[in-house]
Design a protein around this motif. Structure first.
Motif, PDB file in Angstrom:
ATOM      1  N   GLN A 175     -30.524   8.056 -99.122  1.00 29.12           N
ATOM      2  CA  GLN A 175     -29.272   7.364 -99.413  1.00 29.12           C
ATOM      3  C   GLN A 175     -28.101   7.938 -98.628  1.00 29.12           C
ATOM      4  OE1 GLN A 175     -28.665   4.748-101.259  1.00 29.12           O
ATOM      5  NE2 GLN A 175     -30.566   4.429-102.393  1.00 29.12           N
ATOM      6  N   ASN A 176     -28.166   9.214 -98.302  1.00 24.95           N
ATOM      7  CA  ASN A 176     -27.045   9.868 -97.614  1.00 24.95           C
ATOM      8  C   ASN A 176     -27.156   9.803 -96.094  1.00 24.95           C
ATOM      9  OD1 ASN A 176     -25.912  10.671-100.085  1.00 24.95           O
ATOM     10  ND2 ASN A 176     -27.207  12.512-100.155  1.00 24.95           N
ATOM     11  N   SER A 177     -28.249   9.246 -95.602  1.00 33.21           N
ATOM     12  CA  SER A 177     -28.454   9.182 -94.157  1.00 33.21           C
ATOM     13  C   SER A 177     -27.768   7.962 -93.562  1.00 33.21           C
ATOM     14  CB  SER A 177     -29.950   9.135 -93.842  1.00 33.21           C
ATOM     15  OG  SER A 177     -30.163   8.932 -92.456  1.00 33.21           O
ATOM     16  N   GLN A 178     -27.044   8.177 -92.471  1.00 35.13           N
ATOM     17  CA  GLN A 178     -26.393   7.048 -91.802  1.00 35.13           C
ATOM     18  C   GLN A 178     -27.423   6.118 -91.164  1.00 35.13           C
ATOM     19  OE1 GLN A 178     -23.389   8.257 -89.022  1.00 35.13           O
ATOM     20  NE2 GLN A 178     -21.929   8.808 -90.627  1.00 35.13           N
ATOM     21  N   LYS A 179     -28.604   6.630 -90.906  1.00 32.87           N
ATOM     22  CA  LYS A 179     -29.642   5.817 -90.296  1.00 32.87           C
ATOM     23  C   LYS A 179     -30.209   4.792 -91.281  1.00 32.87           C
ATOM     24  CE  LYS A 179     -31.074   9.285 -86.901  1.00 32.87           C
ATOM     25  NZ  LYS A 179     -32.207  10.097 -86.376  1.00 32.87           N
ATOM     26  N   ARG A 180     -29.830   4.904 -92.542  1.00 33.31           N
ATOM     27  CA  ARG A 180     -30.308   3.952 -93.544  1.00 33.31           C
ATOM     28  C   ARG A 180     -29.604   2.598 -93.410  1.00 33.31           C
ATOM     29  NH1 ARG A 180     -32.702   4.415 -98.816  1.00 33.31           N
ATOM     30  NH2 ARG A 180     -32.115   2.634-100.148  1.00 33.31           N
ATOM     31  N   TYR A 181     -28.424   2.603 -92.783  1.00 35.39           N
ATOM     32  CA  TYR A 181     -27.582   1.406 -92.788  1.00 35.39           C
ATOM     33  C   TYR A 181     -27.281   0.933 -91.366  1.00 35.39           C
ATOM     34  CZ  TYR A 181     -26.811   3.508 -97.366  1.00 35.39           C
ATOM     35  OH  TYR A 181     -26.999   4.094 -98.595  1.00 35.39           O
ATOM     36  N   ARG A 182     -27.025  -0.328 -91.257  1.00 33.35           N
ATOM     37  CA  ARG A 182     -26.494  -0.946 -90.034  1.00 33.35           C
ATOM     38  C   ARG A 182     -25.320  -1.827 -90.446  1.00 33.35           C
ATOM     39  NH1 ARG A 182     -30.618  -1.419 -85.928  1.00 33.35           N
ATOM     40  NH2 ARG A 182     -31.431   0.704 -85.712  1.00 33.35           N
ATOM     41  N   TRP A 183     -24.264  -1.814 -89.652  1.00 34.06           N
ATOM     42  CA  TRP A 183     -23.132  -2.688 -89.933  1.00 34.06           C
ATOM     43  C   TRP A 183     -22.629  -3.313 -88.636  1.00 34.06           C
ATOM     44  CZ3 TRP A 183     -22.969   2.643 -90.791  1.00 34.06           C
ATOM     45  CH2 TRP A 183     -22.216   3.387 -89.892  1.00 34.06           C
ATOM     46  N   GLN A 184     -21.913  -4.357 -88.776  1.00 37.74           N
ATOM     47  CA  GLN A 184     -21.412  -5.095 -87.616  1.00 37.74           C
ATOM     48  C   GLN A 184     -20.506  -4.203 -86.778  1.00 37.74           C
ATOM     49  OE1 GLN A 184     -19.080  -8.521 -88.589  1.00 37.74           O
ATOM     50  NE2 GLN A 184     -19.149  -9.389 -86.535  1.00 37.74           N
ATOM     51  N   GLY A 185     -20.780  -4.135 -85.486  1.00 37.99           N
ATOM     52  CA  GLY A 185     -19.987  -3.307 -84.588  1.00 37.99           C
ATOM     53  C   GLY A 185     -20.532  -1.907 -84.411  1.00 37.99           C
ATOM     54  N   MET A 186     -21.589  -1.563 -85.131  1.00 38.92           N
ATOM     55  CA  MET A 186     -22.192  -0.242 -85.009  1.00 38.92           C
ATOM     56  C   MET A 186     -22.871  -0.104 -83.646  1.00 38.92           C
ATOM     57  SD  MET A 186     -24.868   1.507 -87.661  1.00 38.92           S
ATOM     58  CE  MET A 186     -25.240   3.250 -87.599  1.00 38.92           C
ATOM     59  N   THR A 187     -22.736   1.063 -83.027  1.00 39.71           N
ATOM     60  CA  THR A 187     -23.312   1.296 -81.703  1.00 39.71           C
ATOM     61  C   THR A 187     -24.188   2.544 -81.715  1.00 39.71           C
ATOM     62  OG1 THR A 187     -21.351   2.556 -81.013  1.00 39.71           O
ATOM     63  CG2 THR A 187     -21.362   0.194 -80.535  1.00 39.71           C
ATOM     64  N   ASP A 188     -25.066   2.642 -80.714  1.00 34.83           N
ATOM     65  CA  ASP A 188     -25.896   3.834 -80.583  1.00 34.83           C
ATOM     66  C   ASP A 188     -25.146   4.901 -79.793  1.00 34.83           C
ATOM     67  OD1 ASP A 188     -25.966   3.031 -77.932  1.00 34.83           O
ATOM     68  OD2 ASP A 188     -28.010   2.254 -78.027  1.00 34.83           O
ATOM     69  N   ALA A 189     -25.830   5.974 -79.451  1.00 35.38           N
ATOM     70  CA  ALA A 189     -25.189   7.095 -78.754  1.00 35.38           C
ATOM     71  C   ALA A 189     -24.651   6.687 -77.389  1.00 35.38           C
ATOM     72  CB  ALA A 189     -26.176   8.252 -78.612  1.00 35.38           C
ATOM     73  N   ASN A 190     -25.228   5.654 -76.799  1.00 40.67           N
ATOM     74  CA  ASN A 190     -24.787   5.194 -75.476  1.00 40.67           C
ATOM     75  C   ASN A 190     -23.736   4.094 -75.557  1.00 40.67           C
ATOM     76  OD1 ASN A 190     -26.620   6.931 -74.135  1.00 40.67           O
ATOM     77  ND2 ASN A 190     -28.291   5.461 -74.506  1.00 40.67           N
ATOM     78  N   GLY A 191     -23.324   3.754 -76.778  1.00 43.85           N
ATOM     79  CA  GLY A 191     -22.306   2.724 -76.944  1.00 43.85           C
ATOM     80  C   GLY A 191     -22.845   1.315 -76.978  1.00 43.85           C
ATOM     81  N   ASN A 192     -24.153   1.171 -77.024  1.00 47.19           N
ATOM     82  CA  ASN A 192     -24.745  -0.164 -77.089  1.00 47.19           C
ATOM     83  C   ASN A 192     -24.757  -0.668 -78.532  1.00 47.19           C
ATOM     84  OD1 ASN A 192     -25.452  -0.119 -74.275  1.00 47.19           O
ATOM     85  ND2 ASN A 192     -27.173   1.233 -74.791  1.00 47.19           N
ATOM     86  N   PRO A 193     -24.445  -1.942 -78.763  1.00 49.83           N
ATOM     87  CA  PRO A 193     -24.429  -2.467 -80.138  1.00 49.83           C
ATOM     88  C   PRO A 193     -25.816  -2.449 -80.760  1.00 49.83           C
ATOM     89  CG  PRO A 193     -24.182  -4.245 -78.531  1.00 49.83           C
ATOM     90  CD  PRO A 193     -24.080  -2.968 -77.763  1.00 49.83           C
ATOM     91  N   LEU A 194     -25.866  -2.134 -82.040  1.00 50.64           N
ATOM     92  CA  LEU A 194     -27.122  -2.100 -82.781  1.00 50.64           C
ATOM     93  C   LEU A 194     -27.292  -3.393 -83.563  1.00 50.64           C
ATOM     94  CD1 LEU A 194     -27.080   1.571 -84.139  1.00 50.64           C
ATOM     95  CD2 LEU A 194     -28.504   0.653 -82.296  1.00 50.64           C
ATOM     96  N   GLU A 195     -28.447  -4.011 -83.394  1.00 52.56           N
ATOM     97  CA  GLU A 195     -28.751  -5.235 -84.122  1.00 52.56           C
ATOM     98  C   GLU A 195     -29.181  -4.885 -85.552  1.00 52.56           C
ATOM     99  OE1 GLU A 195     -28.297  -8.309 -83.062  1.00 52.56           O
ATOM    100  OE2 GLU A 195     -27.513  -7.516 -81.163  1.00 52.56           O
ATOM    101  N   PRO A 196     -29.117  -5.829 -86.485  1.00 47.40           N
ATOM    102  CA  PRO A 196     -29.585  -5.564 -87.852  1.00 47.40           C
ATOM    103  C   PRO A 196     -31.067  -5.206 -87.863  1.00 47.40           C
ATOM    104  CG  PRO A 196     -28.313  -7.607 -87.741  1.00 47.40           C
ATOM    105  CD  PRO A 196     -28.559  -7.186 -86.338  1.00 47.40           C
ATOM    106  N   PHE A 197     -31.495  -4.536 -88.937  1.00 47.45           N
ATOM    107  CA  PHE A 197     -32.913  -4.209 -89.077  1.00 47.45           C
ATOM    108  C   PHE A 197     -33.756  -5.477 -89.153  1.00 47.45           C
ATOM    109  CE2 PHE A 197     -31.023  -0.389 -91.267  1.00 47.45           C
ATOM    110  CZ  PHE A 197     -31.375   0.527 -90.281  1.00 47.45           C
ATOM    111  N   VAL A 198     -33.175  -6.535 -89.702  1.00 42.15           N
ATOM    112  CA  VAL A 198     -33.924  -7.767 -89.957  1.00 42.15           C
ATOM    113  C   VAL A 198     -33.257  -8.943 -89.254  1.00 42.15           C
ATOM    114  CG1 VAL A 198     -34.711  -9.375 -91.741  1.00 42.15           C
ATOM    115  CG2 VAL A 198     -34.744  -6.912 -92.184  1.00 42.15           C
ATOM    116  N   ASP A 199     -34.065  -9.740 -88.556  1.00 35.82           N
ATOM    117  CA  ASP A 199     -33.593 -11.004 -88.003  1.00 35.82           C
ATOM    118  C   ASP A 199     -33.847 -12.073 -89.060  1.00 35.82           C
ATOM    119  OD1 ASP A 199     -33.084 -13.379 -86.697  1.00 35.82           O
ATOM    120  OD2 ASP A 199     -34.000 -12.750 -84.811  1.00 35.82           O
ATOM    121  N   VAL A 200     -32.811 -12.443 -89.794  1.00 35.71           N
ATOM    122  CA  VAL A 200     -32.993 -13.328 -90.952  1.00 35.71           C
ATOM    123  C   VAL A 200     -33.483 -14.718 -90.556  1.00 35.71           C
ATOM    124  CG1 VAL A 200     -31.305 -12.102 -92.384  1.00 35.71           C
ATOM    125  CG2 VAL A 200     -30.535 -13.951 -90.876  1.00 35.71           C
TER     126      VAL A 200
END
Length: 473
Positions: A175-200
């Motif tokens: 629950q305390n890990s940031q890797k548990r969540y994805r939110w709009q505008g979130m980026t990886d270490a290289n600044g690339n946008p992260l897609e949601p875990f699920v393609d609804v």
């Protein structure tokens, strides 16, 4: 005497006294310019208010809440019968109950071994399918929900929103890990946008309702979710349009009943009344009338943007009346100046008036000649006043850029100019808005002031005795 001759003569008479005419015209210019600018400030403020209210919510939407009493003292309930009464009101485009799954406990799962989950079901919203398009929702892809289509006993059709996928969590992370969540505008270490875990729109999703007994035992029931479409995010219609899940009203009732059966709470199975109904009106100008009609039915607990809109417009109107009154005073002084100018012209041209009468000139022609001169003064002042008003409006709307050109740092905040510093907001950057009708009205008003100011002097001119006028030096 021809009209063209009278116009030419009036223009010549004004040009003979350029200094006096110019001073008289200046007064009209000031008054016209002030009226144009003051009204333009109010128009801009009203536009900003409308934009701000639109960002709060749909201006043509009314929210009706359950409970109320008719004029006869009878209790009213927000049910299917009263819903039809609301839909039958004049100017109502559509109406739909609004169900939100606050009472449901469960999750939506996707991925291998249900790894990704939506752990709160308040994102689920139940609406009448036939009302979604008339309510003004924007369908990005797919189709609208349809009550007549059958998807099977254990399948629920849904419409997702643009960012629904970001509601999923990775349950394998703490629950305390940031890797548990994805939110709009979130980026990886290289600044690339992260897609949601699920393609609804592609991944399989399952809704599971969970009921826990006092002994800790769980009862569950699951349905497959079939995505039929995606709607655009529109916070004006509700926060849930960004990341919610929309189901048919009958499916929401079914879920409420199923969960009530699981937890043995029969109050949840009673789905004949609604806590809230959305009503769509055909035009913003009819919202107040429809809201009053709903009050007459007995539902006095409603909300719309109408009251805030009216309060804002009234405050701007009061400011316009005060500032417009000052501008009107300026035109009143201009009218006195025009009367004085025309009176002086009559004294100076008394002999000319007498000669015209002796030569058989009609009194109406003499009167018309002086009215044309005073009307010209008002017209010329109106034209120049309109042009200066446009210039002032341009400067106000571009004041920061103009200051920057001259090397001034910072910006000048003129917001709230129309209401004593109390600014409601809005996305519009225009401080002054001048429509064509305002320019035309100001020009007409200035010309009319000139004509009215010339009536008195023109009347004196036609009353002058021809013989006395000829002897006048």
């Amino acid at each position: 005497m021809k009209i063209s001759d009278q116009i030419s003569l009036a223009a010549k008479n004004l040009s003979r006294r350029k200094g006096r005419t110019a001073l008289t015209v200046i007064g009209v210019v000031v008054g016209t310019c002030l009226i144009v600018v003051m009204i333009s400030l109010g128009i801009a403020q009203n536009q900003a208010n409308e934009e701000m209210l639109a960002s709060w919510g749909d201006l043509t939407q009314i929210e009706v809440y359950n409970g109320g009493m008719t004029a006869n003292g009878e209790q009213v309930t927000l049910n299917d019968e009263s819903l039809e009464s609301i839909r039958a009101l004049e100017h109502v485009t559509t109406a739909t109950p609004f169900y939100q799954a606050y009472n449901l406990n469960g999750y939506v799962a996707a991925g291998r071994s249900d790894r990704y989950q939506i752990t709160q079901l308040y994102q689920f919203v139940g609406l009448a399918p036939e009302a979604m398009e008339p309510m003004g929702f924007t369908l990005l892809d797919g189709t609208w929900l349809d009550d007549s289509t059958s998807y099977g006993k254990d399948t629920i059709p849904v419409i997702v929103c643009e960012n629904t996928g970001y509601n999923f969590e990775d349950t394998r992370k703490s629950q305390n890990s940031q890797k548990r969540y994805r939110w709009q505008g979130m980026t990886d270490a290289n600044g690339n946008p992260l897609e949601p875990f699920v393609d609804v729109n592609k991944d399989d999703m399952t809704l599971t309702l969970v009921a826990q007994s006092d002994t800790g035992a769980e009862k569950t029931r699951s349905w497959k979710l079939e995505v039929v479409g995606t709607i655009a995010s529109d916070y004006a219609k509700g926060w849930w349009t960004d990341s919610g899940i929309v189901v048919r009203l009958k499916d929401m009732k079914m879920l409420m009943k199923a969960y009530g059966d699981l937890i043995k709470d029969h109050s949840l199975t009673q789905t004949t009344t609604y806590d809230q109904v959305y009503v769509k009106v055909d035009d913003v100008k009819n919202v107040e009338d429809v809201e009053n009609a709903i009050h007459d039915i007995g539902f006095t607990s409603t909300w719309s943007s109408t009251q805030q809109r009216n309060d804002m417009q009234q405050q701007v109107a009061r400011s316009q009346m005060i500032l417009g009154g000052l501008a009107a005073m300026s035109l009143f002084v201009s009218a006195l100046n025009i009367m004085n100018t025309m009176t002086m012209a009559i004294y100076e041209r008394t002999r000319e008036i007498g000669i015209m009468k002796v030569l058989g000139c009609e009194l109406s022609d003499i009167r018309r000649m002086f009215l044309m001169e005073s009307g010209f003064i008002g017209f010329i002042g109106g034209v120049i006043g309109d042009l200066i008003g446009l210039l002032v409006s341009f400067i106000l709307n571009n004041i920061s850029t103009i200051l920057a050109v001259f090397g001034a740092s910072g910006s000048l905040d003129l917001s709230g100019l129309m209401n004593g510093g109390y600014y409601y907001g809005g996305t519009s950057s225009a401080i002054s808005v001048i429509p064509l009708w305002l320019l035309a009205a100001a020009l007409l008003f200035a010309t009319l002031i000139g004509l009215l100011s010339g009536i008195g002097p023109a009347g004196k001119a036609v009353k002058i005795s021809a013989l006395e006028a000829i002897r006048h030096e």
